[in-house]
Structure formats: C-alpha cells, structure tokens
Write a protein that holds these residues in place. Structure first.
Motif, PDB file in Angstrom:
ATOM      1  N   GLU A  34       0.831  -1.204   0.000  1.00 30.31           N
ATOM      2  CA  GLU A  34       0.000   0.000   0.000  1.00 30.31           C
ATOM      3  C   GLU A  34       0.869   1.259   0.000  1.00 30.31           C
ATOM      4  O   GLU A  34       0.601   2.225  -0.738  1.00 30.31           O
ATOM      5  CB  GLU A  34      -0.908   0.012   1.221  1.00 30.31           C
ATOM      6  N   ASN A  35       1.897   1.289   0.829  1.00 28.94           N
ATOM      7  CA  ASN A  35       2.763   2.467   0.892  1.00 28.94           C
ATOM      8  C   ASN A  35       3.534   2.663  -0.407  1.00 28.94           C
ATOM      9  O   ASN A  35       3.749   3.798  -0.854  1.00 28.94           O
ATOM     10  CB  ASN A  35       3.723   2.344   2.075  1.00 28.94           C
TER      11      ASN A  35
ATOM     12  N   TYR B 293       4.073   5.689  -5.640  1.00 31.79           N
ATOM     13  CA  TYR B 293       4.004   5.673  -7.105  1.00 31.79           C
ATOM     14  C   TYR B 293       2.881   6.578  -7.608  1.00 31.79           C
ATOM     15  O   TYR B 293       3.033   7.287  -8.609  1.00 31.79           O
ATOM     16  CB  TYR B 293       3.774   4.236  -7.601  1.00 31.79           C
ATOM     17  N   ASN B 294       1.751   6.561  -6.905  1.00 32.56           N
ATOM     18  CA  ASN B 294       0.636   7.412  -7.324  1.00 32.56           C
ATOM     19  C   ASN B 294       0.965   8.886  -7.104  1.00 32.56           C
ATOM     20  O   ASN B 294       0.714   9.732  -7.967  1.00 32.56           O
ATOM     21  CB  ASN B 294      -0.618   7.029  -6.545  1.00 32.56           C
ATOM     22  N   ARG B 295       1.520   9.188  -5.944  1.00 37.56           N
ATOM     23  CA  ARG B 295       1.867  10.590  -5.630  1.00 37.56           C
ATOM     24  C   ARG B 295       2.799  11.183  -6.671  1.00 37.56           C
ATOM     25  O   ARG B 295       2.689  12.361  -7.042  1.00 37.56           O
ATOM     26  CB  ARG B 295       2.517  10.655  -4.243  1.00 37.56           C
ATOM     27  N   ARG B 296       3.712  10.367  -7.171  1.00 42.07           N
ATOM     28  CA  ARG B 296       4.675  10.836  -8.159  1.00 42.07           C
ATOM     29  C   ARG B 296       4.125  10.832  -9.584  1.00 42.07           C
ATOM     30  O   ARG B 296       4.834  11.191 -10.530  1.00 42.07           O
ATOM     31  CB  ARG B 296       5.942   9.975  -8.090  1.00 42.07           C
ATOM     32  N   GLY B 297       2.863  10.418  -9.747  1.00 39.09           N
ATOM     33  CA  GLY B 297       2.243  10.427 -11.063  1.00 39.09           C
ATOM     34  C   GLY B 297       2.651   9.270 -11.958  1.00 39.09           C
ATOM     35  O   GLY B 297       2.405   9.315 -13.168  1.00 39.09           O
ATOM     36  N   LEU B 298       3.259   8.237 -11.388  1.00 45.57           N
ATOM     37  CA  LEU B 298       3.722   7.107 -12.192  1.00 45.57           C
ATOM     38  C   LEU B 298       2.584   6.167 -12.561  1.00 45.57           C
ATOM     39  O   LEU B 298       2.605   5.531 -13.617  1.00 45.57           O
ATOM     40  CB  LEU B 298       4.801   6.335 -11.423  1.00 45.57           C
ATOM     41  N   ILE B 299       1.596   6.048 -11.663  1.00 49.73           N
ATOM     42  CA  ILE B 299       0.413   5.230 -11.890  1.00 49.73           C
ATOM     43  C   ILE B 299      -0.787   5.971 -11.314  1.00 49.73           C
ATOM     44  O   ILE B 299      -0.640   6.963 -10.599  1.00 49.73           O
ATOM     45  CB  ILE B 299       0.527   3.836 -11.230  1.00 49.73           C
TER      46      ILE B 299
ATOM     47  N   HIS C  21      -1.598  10.891  -2.161  1.00 49.42           N
ATOM     48  CA  HIS C  21      -0.697  10.079  -1.333  1.00 49.42           C
ATOM     49  C   HIS C  21      -1.431   9.144  -0.368  1.00 49.42           C
ATOM     50  O   HIS C  21      -0.798   8.474   0.439  1.00 49.42           O
ATOM     51  CB  HIS C  21       0.235  10.999  -0.528  1.00 49.42           C
ATOM     52  N   ILE C  22      -2.768   9.100  -0.474  1.00 50.96           N
ATOM     53  CA  ILE C  22      -3.580   8.229   0.398  1.00 50.96           C
ATOM     54  C   ILE C  22      -4.608   7.539  -0.480  1.00 50.96           C
ATOM     55  O   ILE C  22      -5.697   8.069  -0.717  1.00 50.96           O
ATOM     56  CB  ILE C  22      -4.285   9.021   1.521  1.00 50.96           C
TER      57      ILE C  22
END
Length: 313
Positions: A148-149, A154-160, A234-235
């Motif tokens: 999860e972390n 990865y989501n926060r950085r815009g990768l996925i 980020h959550i």
C-alpha cells in the motif's frame, strides 16, 4: 479497455474476468500457471493468457497498451505465516516488480490493488477507518501495508493511477479450500451444500467481516470508473464495505438454504494457531469513505449463501 489481471487463475480473477469480458473489455490474464479463460464468458476471443512468475518475468505482461491492471496475485494469510520467505517473495517483491514494469511501459495506468482488512490488528477490532494506524498481527497484513505504501508513493509521483482496496473476507468462495486462515468461512457453507464434510475451528460466537463474491466484483468494476482525484494523491486506501456475521449467523443461513441435514456435515475442531490470527482481525469497520465513493454492501450473509447455492443448480 485493455486490462491486465494478475493472479487470474484464482477465483476472484476468474469472476472478474468473466464480468469484464461480458462487458466487452480486452483482457490479459496471467498467473504462475496457465490461467483459464472463463468458460461461461462472452467474447472469450478478447482474452489472452500468459503463464508468468512475476518475480522473474513481470516484463512479459507489462504491455504498453494497458489501460488498467488488477493486482490479485499472492500467498494467502495462513500460507504467508507458514512460509516467511515465499510470502515476501510473492506478496511484496513480485508486486514491486510488476508495478515498476507497469510505470515504465504504460505511465499513468490505473492500478487496482487487492489489499486486505488484515492490515488491522488489536486493539483496533471495532470501527477502524482509513486514518486508523495499521497494526497487523500477521506477515500477510505486514506485506499488504508495505505494498500500500509503495503504491501511494508511485501514485503521488504520477507514475500510476492507483487504488488500494482493503477486502473483507470473501464468502462464499467457490472451488477448493485455500491457504487463507478464513477459508473455513466458505468451507462450512460450500462443502455441506454439496453433501461434504467441513471443519469448523472456532466457536459459534466468533464474528467476521464478510463480503460476497458478487458484491466484490461489482465494487472492483466500479473502481474503473472513479476519477483519479477521488482520493488524495498520497492516500489511496479504501476499506471496502462488508457485513458482520457470527458463525451462528452463518450456520443459520446454511440451514435456511440447505436444510437441517446440511448441518450434519459440520465437524467441530480446534486450531489454536488459526484462532489466534483470526482473533486479531477486525469485526466492524468504518466504510463511510467507500460508501461516499459509490461502493456497495451486501444486504445479508444469507444472500451470499443463496448466490452460491444457485451456482450448484
């Protein structure tokens, strides 16, 4: 959409694949064995299967035209506890490798990760929410938190574009018993309805947080429609809706659907190792976030039993 399902030979992967094929999506199904294409599905020609060990061969299934990926592969709870190295290899390292291949091959792909309410442990057995500090009491729960972390970063950085869905125990599961500590919750329904014996390792007052396969698949498909900004970057965790049922409730539903004779197939046993793990899991959850996002809950456990009984006709 062009959609990847890992762990596609498992029952959730098969149910979801059938639903997505019926809706006209194109699928890439992968597992460590050759995953079948659901026989009852329409548009079966829209599915491709790939046998792959994601620890070694994640690049084989990270196609650049993928628009979404359901990450379902894993070693279940009791299996992860019994084999420490294998649990981390499959549940953490293989997940990292497929995520890394996806972010390179198809940046921004929607990833829907199968997490678990096993990320919570004591003292949070009543009404934990997404802001409750995870306190897992099993390697399986720890492995889910690690992933999860990773997904949040990865989501926060815009990768996925990711969502981590914390599953309740899914019952009634078709097929054979699994390595999940919760496997008996399906077994005490599934086997008696087929005239077979099933072991019950806990007392009748034991309670569990449950979701039917049908409702789970509906919620998984719903996740494909959520806007990327439905959650903070980020959550990305969501506690999926469930219902609380005791073993007594489960046996009552079994009797109502299968008749009194079905109860004769329940064989009471004691398994302290399984019981200890189960007693660390929550029994009621705050799912207000999920409900606000449009996720659905079952009406009753009896409906899940009736759903399974219908598949036997």
């Amino acid at each position: 959409m062009r959609i990847l399902i890992t762990g596609a030979a498992g029952f959730v992967g098969q149910l979801l694949a059938e639903r997505l094929l019926n809706e006209g999506h194109r699928l890439l199904l992968t597992d460590v064995i050759e995953p079948p294409i659901p026989s009852a599905a329409k548009n079966r020609e829209n599915a491709k299967t790939v046998k792959a060990d994601l620890y070694e061969e994640a690049a084989k299934v990270a196609d650049e035209d993928l628009e979404a990926a359901f990450i379902f592969h894993g070693i279940m709870s009791a299996g992860s506890e019994a084999n420490f190295e294998l649990g981390y290899r499959v549940n953490v390292q293989s997940t990292f490798r497929i995520l890394d291949e996806l972010r390179k091959a198809c940046p921004g792909v929607r990833v829907i990760y199968a997490s678990s309410c096993a990320i919570y442990g004591r003292p949070f057995r009543e009404w934990p929410s997404e802001v409750t500090v995870p306190t897992p009491e099993s390697s399986y729960g720890c492995q889910k938190i690690i992933c999860e972390n990773l997904i949040n970063d990865y989501n926060r950085r815009g990768l996925i574009n990711a969502f981590s869905l914390r599953f309740p125990t899914i019952s009634v599961r078709p097929g054979k018993p699994t390595q999940a500590a919760s496997s008996f919750m399906s077994g005490i329904i599934r086997e008696p309805l087929q005239g077979k014996d099933s072991e019950l390792p806990v007392e009748d007052d034991f309670q569990a947080w449950l979701c039917s396969p049908r409702t789970l698949v509906t919620n998984l498909v719903h996740t494909l429609t959520l806007p990327a900004d439905a959650l903070p970057p980020h959550i990305r965790q969501v506690n999926l809706p469930g219902i609380t049922a005791s073993v007594a409730d489960m046996l009552k539903a079994l009797e109502e659907v299968g008749g009194k004779d079905s109860l004769k197939h329940i064989k009471r046993t004691k398994d302290p190792s399984i019981e200890e793990m189960l007693n660390s899991w929550g029994v009621r959850y705050d799912v207000s976030k999920a409900l606000s996002l449009g996720y659905k809950a079952d009406e009753s456990f009896k409906q899940a039993v009736e759903d399974f009984a219908d598949t036997l006709k």
